[in-house]
Motif scaffolding. Structure first.
Motif, PDB file in Angstrom:
ATOM      1  N   GLY A  24       0.778  -1.233   0.000  1.00 52.85           N
ATOM      2  CA  GLY A  24       0.000   0.000   0.000  1.00 52.85           C
ATOM      3  C   GLY A  24       0.811   1.285   0.000  1.00 52.85           C
ATOM      4  N   ALA A  25       2.119   1.196  -0.315  1.00 53.59           N
ATOM      5  CA  ALA A  25       2.925   2.418  -0.425  1.00 53.59           C
ATOM      6  C   ALA A  25       2.416   3.276  -1.576  1.00 53.59           C
ATOM      7  N   ASP A  26       2.471   4.598  -1.381  1.00 53.36           N
ATOM      8  CA  ASP A  26       2.073   5.541  -2.433  1.00 53.36           C
ATOM      9  C   ASP A  26       3.241   5.909  -3.329  1.00 53.36           C
ATOM     10  N   ARG A  27       4.443   5.833  -2.749  1.00 52.96           N
ATOM     11  CA  ARG A  27       5.626   6.298  -3.463  1.00 52.96           C
ATOM     12  C   ARG A  27       6.842   5.594  -2.869  1.00 52.96           C
ATOM     13  N   LEU A  28       7.891   5.456  -3.680  1.00 51.47           N
ATOM     14  CA  LEU A  28       9.128   4.841  -3.213  1.00 51.47           C
ATOM     15  C   LEU A  28      10.268   5.842  -3.282  1.00 51.47           C
ATOM     16  N   GLU A  29      11.170   5.745  -2.300  1.00 52.21           N
ATOM     17  CA  GLU A  29      12.445   6.452  -2.394  1.00 52.21           C
ATOM     18  C   GLU A  29      13.488   5.413  -2.780  1.00 52.21           C
ATOM     19  N   LEU A  30      14.132   5.610  -3.931  1.00 52.63           N
ATOM     20  CA  LEU A  30      15.098   4.631  -4.427  1.00 52.63           C
ATOM     21  C   LEU A  30      16.505   5.021  -4.010  1.00 52.63           C
ATOM     22  N   VAL A  31      17.156   4.105  -3.304  1.00 48.14           N
ATOM     23  CA  VAL A  31      18.529   4.326  -2.872  1.00 48.14           C
ATOM     24  C   VAL A  31      19.299   3.022  -3.017  1.00 48.14           C
ATOM     25  N   THR A  32      20.608   3.134  -2.865  1.00 47.19           N
ATOM     26  CA  THR A  32      21.451   1.968  -2.717  1.00 47.19           C
ATOM     27  C   THR A  32      22.350   2.227  -1.512  1.00 47.19           C
ATOM     28  N   ASP A  33      22.948   1.193  -0.971  1.00 44.64           N
ATOM     29  CA  ASP A  33      23.962   1.320   0.089  1.00 44.64           C
ATOM     30  C   ASP A  33      23.459   2.054   1.340  1.00 44.64           C
ATOM     31  N   MET A  34      22.581   1.401   2.089  1.00 43.81           N
ATOM     32  CA  MET A  34      22.093   2.018   3.323  1.00 43.81           C
ATOM     33  C   MET A  34      23.183   2.132   4.392  1.00 43.81           C
TER      34      MET A  34
END
Length: 231
Positions: A24-34
């Motif tokens: 149910g997410a509305d939007r994603l934040e795309l990242v790599t390497d947390m």
């Protein structure tokens, strides 16, 4: 009926993205390497995720840990490449050594973004003066969101700031037009207080991964947040 709250979830890859959308997410934040607190994904990584889901994606523009812009030429090149690949929304935020907004870096990037919408991320929580930073950024095209915990140490310590900024936004104060996206140590038990203060957008990372960052997003964990926000 109040407007549906926005739920943004951090995604590291396509598996995360699909699970977050399913939950149910509305939007994603795309990242790599947390381990470096979230860096820019590759063009290929973006394209794979874009092909896997149909919700909006905000792509991180950050090449190294910390809040300095670093190699801005390299970052501009990456942003340009991601735009060519179809990225339409971004996340960025840089500070000078004095804790002001690094306007040189930000303005160079948003020239390449060419009107795309973007979030100024938690660098605001490390700024010398939050209010000054908002004034510095107020007229920049595309800025529609601040990702903030209200404090560098997280939402527990930032609640009073978040509520005060929500009130300033509600009163129409200049510089407070961008949406406040609450994230950084956010827990479910914070939601009633934040919602009653008028906050309408929330960002989760670790909370979507009950098994930790080495495991993928859990659709069930995301669904718990979706239901809490909709309830």
């Amino acid at each position: 009926m109040s407007k549906r709250a926005v739920l943004e979830v951090i995604a590291l890859g396509a598996e995360d993205a699909v699970a977050a959308q399913e939950g149910g997410a509305d939007r994603l934040e795309l990242v790599t390497d947390m381990a470096a607190d979230g860096l820019t994904p590759s063009r290929t990584g973006f394209e794979v995720i874009r092909g896997a889901v149909d919700i909006p994606l905000r792509v991180m523009l950050r090449l190294a840990d910390g809040f300095a812009a670093g190699d801005i030429d390299a970052l501009v090149a990456r942003a340009s490449d991601l735009r060519e690949a179809g990225a339409e929304e971004f996340v960025l935020g840089f500070l000078t050594a004095d804790g002001d907004a690094d306007l040189v870096a930000v303005e160079r990037l948003i020239t390449v973004l060419d009107g795309c919408r973007w979030t100024f991320h938690r660098a605001i929580d490390r700024a010398a003066h939050r209010e000054t930073l908002r004034k510095q950024l107020a007229d920049l095209p595309g800025l529609d969101t601040y990702l903030t915990a209200g404090a560098a140490t997280g939402v527990d310590d930032g609640l009073a700031v978040l509520k005060a900024e929500a009130a300033r936004a509600a009163s129409g104060e200049p510089g407070y037009e961008p949406q406040i996206l609450v994230g950084g140590g956010l827990r479910l038990d914070h939601l009633p207080e934040l919602r009653s203060a008028g906050l309408t957008a929330f960002h989760i990372g670790g909370a979507a991964r009950p098994q930790g960052w080495t495991s993928p997003v859990s659709p069930d964990a995301v669904r718990v947040w979706r239901e809490a926000l909709d309830g």
